[in-house]
Design a protein around this motif. Sequence first.
Motif, short mmCIF file in Angstrom:
data_model
loop_
_atom_site.label_atom_id
_atom_site.label_comp_id
_atom_site.label_asym_id
_atom_site.label_seq_id
_atom_site.Cartn_x
_atom_site.Cartn_y
_atom_site.Cartn_z
N HIS A 265 -16.45 35.49 83.00
CA HIS A 265 -17.59 34.86 82.34
C HIS A 265 -17.93 35.67 81.09
CE1 HIS A 265 -19.13 37.94 85.06
NE2 HIS A 265 -20.17 38.06 84.26
N ARG B 211 -17.38 40.43 92.18
CA ARG B 211 -18.68 39.77 92.16
C ARG B 211 -18.66 38.45 91.40
NH1 ARG B 211 -22.86 44.00 90.10
NH2 ARG B 211 -24.14 42.13 90.32
N SER B 212 -17.62 38.22 90.59
CA SER B 212 -17.60 36.99 89.79
C SER B 212 -16.20 36.69 89.31
CB SER B 212 -18.51 37.15 88.57
OG SER B 212 -17.90 38.02 87.63
N HIS C 6 -17.69 46.30 84.50
CA HIS C 6 -17.20 45.08 83.86
C HIS C 6 -15.79 45.38 83.37
CE1 HIS C 6 -21.45 43.39 82.76
NE2 HIS C 6 -21.11 43.16 84.02
N HIS D 218 -30.34 35.58 81.16
CA HIS D 218 -28.90 35.44 80.93
C HIS D 218 -28.66 35.19 79.45
CE1 HIS D 218 -27.36 35.57 85.00
NE2 HIS D 218 -28.45 34.91 85.36
N SER E 199 -17.36 31.81 97.61
CA SER E 199 -17.30 32.05 96.16
C SER E 199 -16.66 30.90 95.39
CB SER E 199 -16.55 33.34 95.87
OG SER E 199 -15.18 33.21 96.24
N GLY F 259 -14.86 40.23 84.04
CA GLY F 259 -15.17 40.10 85.45
C GLY F 259 -16.15 41.19 85.81
N THR F 260 -16.98 40.92 86.82
CA THR F 260 -17.96 41.91 87.29
C THR F 260 -17.52 42.38 88.67
OG1 THR F 260 -19.70 40.81 86.04
CG2 THR F 260 -20.39 42.34 87.78
#
Length: 149
Positions: free
Chosen positions: A53, A49-50, A90, A62, A18, A71-72
């Motif tokens: 963003h 997951r991220s 989220h 997108h 990641s 964050g996801t």
Amino acid sequence: MAALEGVNFVRIFFYLNSNISPEVKASLVALAYATARDKFLAPKAILIRSGLHNTTTRMGKHVIDPQGWHGTFAFKTEGQLEREYHVASHGYTNGKQEYTLTKATHTPEKADGIKRGGPKSRKVVWPDEESLEEYTDSPIGYSHIAGQR
């Protein structure tokens, strides 16, 4: 919903490779757990997951998320672990460098094998553990007291 009490041990995962720094990972772990608690979940597993963003996917494209930086995450309760389902969420913040939860959104539960990145993608949201990196920088246990968030 039944009150949650006691100690809950949680396994935390990131997608393999990641490229998120250890400091940011620690902040994301706290944000992810706060996001799960927004739904009164006592997760047994969390997939981060991220990093933070401000985009989302709408109709396969997108776009800027009008709700802002987030964050996801994906969460599994004990029953979802057995059935291979998760809740995607989220966790919204006040900005790109902020990790304090301001609000959360949650989907209905989904099968782990649902595609991420569109229907043509080979990647699934919650892959097998061989495709994940478990966060082991410190053991994670959270306690819950009835009526507390």
